[in-house]
Write a protein that holds these residues in place. Structure first.
Motif, mmCIF file in Angstrom:
data_model
loop_
_atom_site.group_PDB
_atom_site.id
_atom_site.type_symbol
_atom_site.label_atom_id
_atom_site.label_comp_id
_atom_site.label_asym_id
_atom_site.label_seq_id
_atom_site.Cartn_x
_atom_site.Cartn_y
_atom_site.Cartn_z
ATOM 1 N N PHE A 1 0.801 -1.058 -0.047
ATOM 2 C CA PHE A 1 -0.003 -0.082 -0.043
ATOM 3 C C PHE A 1 0.667 1.207 -0.044
ATOM 4 O O PHE A 1 1.797 1.451 0.722
ATOM 5 N N LEU A 2 0.448 2.224 -0.632
ATOM 6 C CA LEU A 2 1.029 3.448 -0.282
ATOM 7 C C LEU A 2 -0.054 4.529 0.332
ATOM 8 O O LEU A 2 -0.900 4.107 0.753
ATOM 9 N N GLU A 3 0.679 5.633 0.819
ATOM 10 C CA GLU A 3 -0.012 6.501 1.794
ATOM 11 C C GLU A 3 -1.399 6.810 1.083
ATOM 12 O O GLU A 3 -2.244 7.333 2.068
ATOM 13 N N THR A 4 -1.743 7.186 -0.006
ATOM 14 C CA THR A 4 -3.076 7.436 -0.868
ATOM 15 C C THR A 4 -3.969 6.329 -0.480
ATOM 16 O O THR A 4 -4.896 6.620 -0.938
ATOM 17 N N GLY A 5 -3.798 5.090 -0.170
ATOM 18 C CA GLY A 5 -4.576 4.076 0.006
ATOM 19 C C GLY A 5 -4.777 3.138 -1.270
ATOM 20 O O GLY A 5 -5.044 2.046 -1.234
ATOM 21 N N TYR A 6 -3.951 3.474 -2.360
ATOM 22 C CA TYR A 6 -3.898 2.902 -3.730
ATOM 23 C C TYR A 6 -2.706 1.741 -3.153
ATOM 24 O O TYR A 6 -1.846 2.243 -2.511
ATOM 25 N N THR A 7 -2.824 0.695 -3.987
ATOM 26 C CA THR A 7 -1.398 -0.235 -3.981
ATOM 27 C C THR A 7 -0.587 0.304 -5.043
ATOM 28 O O THR A 7 -0.968 0.811 -5.920
ATOM 29 N N LYS A 8 0.778 -0.057 -5.052
ATOM 30 C CA LYS A 8 1.648 0.212 -5.877
ATOM 31 C C LYS A 8 1.072 -0.319 -7.389
ATOM 32 O O LYS A 8 1.390 0.209 -8.445
ATOM 33 N N GLU A 9 0.802 -1.680 -7.185
ATOM 34 C CA GLU A 9 0.237 -2.286 -8.418
ATOM 35 C C GLU A 9 -0.585 -1.353 -9.285
ATOM 36 O O GLU A 9 -0.862 -1.265 -10.621
ATOM 37 N N GLU A 10 -1.502 -0.517 -8.399
ATOM 38 C CA GLU A 10 -2.982 0.125 -9.016
ATOM 39 C C GLU A 10 -2.382 1.245 -9.735
ATOM 40 O O GLU A 10 -2.915 1.527 -10.748
ATOM 41 N N MET A 11 -1.243 1.893 -9.122
ATOM 42 C CA MET A 11 -0.935 3.180 -9.631
ATOM 43 C C MET A 11 -0.031 2.836 -11.057
ATOM 44 O O MET A 11 0.149 3.768 -11.908
ATOM 45 N N LYS A 12 0.416 1.498 -11.291
ATOM 46 C CA LYS A 12 1.165 1.162 -12.400
ATOM 47 C C LYS A 12 0.445 1.375 -13.850
ATOM 48 O O LYS A 12 0.871 1.944 -14.686
ATOM 49 N N MET A 13 -0.863 1.231 -13.513
ATOM 50 C CA MET A 13 -1.751 1.582 -14.795
ATOM 51 C C MET A 13 -1.545 3.037 -15.407
ATOM 52 O O MET A 13 -1.441 3.326 -16.439
ATOM 53 N N GLN A 14 -1.496 3.963 -14.346
ATOM 54 C CA GLN A 14 -1.618 5.451 -14.801
ATOM 55 C C GLN A 14 -0.284 5.723 -15.164
ATOM 56 O O GLN A 14 -0.051 6.130 -16.483
ATOM 57 N N ASN A 15 0.693 5.285 -14.357
ATOM 58 C CA ASN A 15 1.978 5.751 -14.476
ATOM 59 C C ASN A 15 2.552 5.200 -15.904
ATOM 60 O O ASN A 15 3.353 5.928 -16.626
ATOM 61 N N GLU A 16 2.348 3.991 -15.831
ATOM 62 C CA GLU A 16 3.130 3.333 -17.009
ATOM 63 C C GLU A 16 2.376 3.485 -18.232
ATOM 64 O O GLU A 16 2.762 3.731 -19.207
ATOM 65 N N GLY A 17 0.900 3.479 -18.068
ATOM 66 C CA GLY A 17 -0.016 3.894 -19.596
ATOM 67 C C GLY A 17 0.307 5.210 -19.834
ATOM 68 O O GLY A 17 0.274 5.359 -21.061
ATOM 69 N N ARG A 18 0.776 6.261 -19.073
ATOM 70 C CA ARG A 18 1.072 7.336 -19.729
ATOM 71 C C ARG A 18 2.355 7.695 -20.530
ATOM 72 O O ARG A 18 2.566 8.036 -21.582
ATOM 73 N N ARG A 19 3.304 6.828 -20.095
ATOM 74 C CA ARG A 19 4.361 6.572 -20.886
ATOM 75 C C ARG A 19 4.251 5.787 -22.027
ATOM 76 O O ARG A 19 4.755 6.166 -23.205
ATOM 77 N N ILE A 20 3.599 4.798 -22.016
ATOM 78 C CA ILE A 20 3.200 3.745 -23.246
ATOM 79 C C ILE A 20 2.554 4.312 -24.264
ATOM 80 O O ILE A 20 2.857 4.427 -25.468
ATOM 81 N N MET A 21 1.455 5.225 -24.070
ATOM 82 C CA MET A 21 0.590 5.770 -24.896
ATOM 83 C C MET A 21 0.978 7.104 -25.284
ATOM 84 O O MET A 21 0.270 7.798 -25.986
ATOM 85 N N HIS A 22 2.028 7.685 -24.661
ATOM 86 C CA HIS A 22 2.525 8.889 -24.830
ATOM 87 C C HIS A 22 1.228 9.898 -24.485
ATOM 88 O O HIS A 22 1.084 10.911 -25.260
ATOM 89 N N LEU A 23 0.844 9.796 -23.307
ATOM 90 C CA LEU A 23 -0.356 10.672 -23.096
ATOM 91 C C LEU A 23 -0.342 11.069 -21.564
ATOM 92 O O LEU A 23 -0.825 10.374 -20.823
ATOM 93 N N PRO A 24 0.435 12.116 -21.113
ATOM 94 C CA PRO A 24 0.889 12.541 -19.971
ATOM 95 C C PRO A 24 -0.395 12.774 -19.135
ATOM 96 O O PRO A 24 -0.433 12.860 -17.950
ATOM 97 N N THR A 25 -1.695 12.993 -19.731
ATOM 98 C CA THR A 25 -2.796 13.659 -19.094
ATOM 99 C C THR A 25 -3.824 12.349 -18.563
ATOM 100 O O THR A 25 -4.779 12.583 -17.997
ATOM 101 N N PHE A 26 -3.551 11.039 -19.025
ATOM 102 C CA PHE A 26 -4.139 9.910 -18.683
ATOM 103 C C PHE A 26 -4.411 9.520 -17.280
ATOM 104 O O PHE A 26 -3.401 9.757 -16.463
ATOM 105 N N LYS A 27 -5.708 9.498 -17.116
ATOM 106 C CA LYS A 27 -5.913 8.995 -15.449
ATOM 107 C C LYS A 27 -6.550 7.723 -15.283
ATOM 108 O O LYS A 27 -7.344 7.053 -16.121
ATOM 109 N N ALA A 28 -6.084 6.970 -14.253
ATOM 110 C CA ALA A 28 -6.732 5.585 -13.959
ATOM 111 C C ALA A 28 -6.910 5.276 -12.638
ATOM 112 O O ALA A 28 -5.941 5.523 -11.931
ATOM 113 N N SER A 29 -8.098 4.987 -12.094
ATOM 114 C CA SER A 29 -8.272 4.763 -10.721
ATOM 115 C C SER A 29 -8.773 3.266 -10.861
ATOM 116 O O SER A 29 -9.691 2.740 -11.413
#
Ligand code: A2P
Length: 332
Positions: A203-231
């Motif tokens: 878990f991270l301090e936000t309450g999300y897990t590290k695995e959960e944040m990979k979708m947004q963080n890695e998705g932004r890089r892969i799709m070249h889309l820095p505004t992408f949001k993923a919950s």
């Protein structure tokens, strides 16, 4: 004659490492020689490749001499320590761990989406998180058509994503429960047999897990889309193999299901399985062992503007890991 490569597999005795060997065999990857590396615990083990027994060697600082391509899947700690050693020895590293995924000079690649990024590598190329790969495979053709803004999703993740020992843990717990015995959790924080666990990774301090944040963080890089949001809520389920993800995606442009279906059907590595009459939809049992990812339950999302809801299944050991890594090596 086309060039052949001297290949090393780090973590060859693991769940993903074993798949890497089978994928290279199946795709006729041009292997001149193969070095299998694991921990000292595996000394004396042999693994089969193209009908030959190859001895597993303990990983060490000299393991990469004369190696052209090193595929790493032995966890982040091993990658952080040994990937730089491999690069120094002249090898190109394809790393399946999360160690380098967010480093700017390390391309993070799904070949069907951003294969061109491979050209920018400085010795290491990162393979994305397995749930992220499976989700983006379905999301990207929809993004190309309708421009994605954000997604909400829940994952249903197979135990093999946590490694070979996790598969044994589920098997043993199923037997224990059936025999009326108490269950002792090991790899997973709670009993996984006949249960679901809404925690993958820490878990991270936000309450999300590290695995959960990979979708947004890695998705932004892969799709070249820095505004992408993923919950995302990542959930471990008692399935041996293949991850599933239920996604609600919101787009900038108006969406329609028939165009969405056509975009998915035309995308390499994806198949539509979506028939409410049959009924037919993707399930992990059908996706296990398959290279393609499968999309179904495609519908207009009734709670989002310009929204589509869908369900995607993919073998996380293949497209989510070993296959994607070998595809990256092929691009090189
Ligand atoms: P070993 O089988 O010798 O422990 P999985 O993800 O399926 O658990 O697999 C992890 C892989 O990483 C295995 O091949 C494992 O080898 C390897 N590994 C784990 N720790 C080390 C280490 N300290 N040095 C080298 N390889 C390691």
């Amino acid at each position: 004659m086309s060039k052949k490569y001297r290949v090393a597999v780090v973590g060859a005795t693991g769940a993903v490492g074993g798949e890497m060997l089978r994928v290279m065999e199946r795709r006729n990857f041009p292997v001149a020689s193969l070095r299998l590396l694991a921990s000292a615990r595996s000394a004396g083990t042999t693994l089969k490749f193209q009908g030959q027994d190859i001895a597993v060697e303990p990983l060490g600082v000299n393991s990469f001499e004369g190696i052209d391509v090193a595929l790493f899947s032995a966890g982040g700690g091993i990658s952080r320590e040994y990937a730089p050693v491999a690069v120094k020895s002249g090898a190109i590293v394809v790393d399946n761990s999360s160690a380098f995924r967010m480093q700017e000079n390390v391309p993070l690649v799904v070949p069907e989406i951003n294969g061109g990024d491979v050209a920018q590598h400085k010795g290491i190329i990162a393979n994305p998180n397995c749930t992220t790969v499976v989700t983006l495979m379905a999301l990207y053709p929809l993004h190309q058509k309708f421009r994605v803004k954000r997604i909400f999703a829940s994952s249903y993740q197979a135990v093999s994503g946590a490694g070979a020992r996790a598969i044994e843990e589920l098997k043993e717990q199923v037997k224990a429960v059936a025999a009326g015995h108490a269950v002792q959790p090991g790899i997973f924080p709670h009993q996984i047999a006949f249960n679901v666990i809404p925690q993958v990774d820490s878990f991270l301090e936000t309450g999300y897990t590290k695995e959960e944040m990979k979708m947004q963080n890695e998705g932004r890089r892969i799709m070249h889309l820095p505004t992408f949001k993923a919950s995302i809520t990542c959930v471990r389920v008692p399935v041996y193999r293949a991850h599933s993800v239920a996604v609600s995606a919101e787009f900038e442009k108006p969406v329609n299901v028939s165009e969405a279906r056509a975009a998915i059907a035309a995308f390499p590595g994806l198949q539509i399985q979506d028939d409410t009459v049959a009924p037919s939809y993707p399930m992990p049992l059908g996706a296990a062992g398959q290279d393609d990812c499968f999309v179904g339950r495609l519908r207009l999302d009734c709670a989002l503007e310009n929204g589509l809801a869908f369900w995607v299944c993919g073998d996380q050991l293949l497209k989510g890991a070993a296959l994607n890594a070998v595809q990256i090596a092929e691009l090189l």
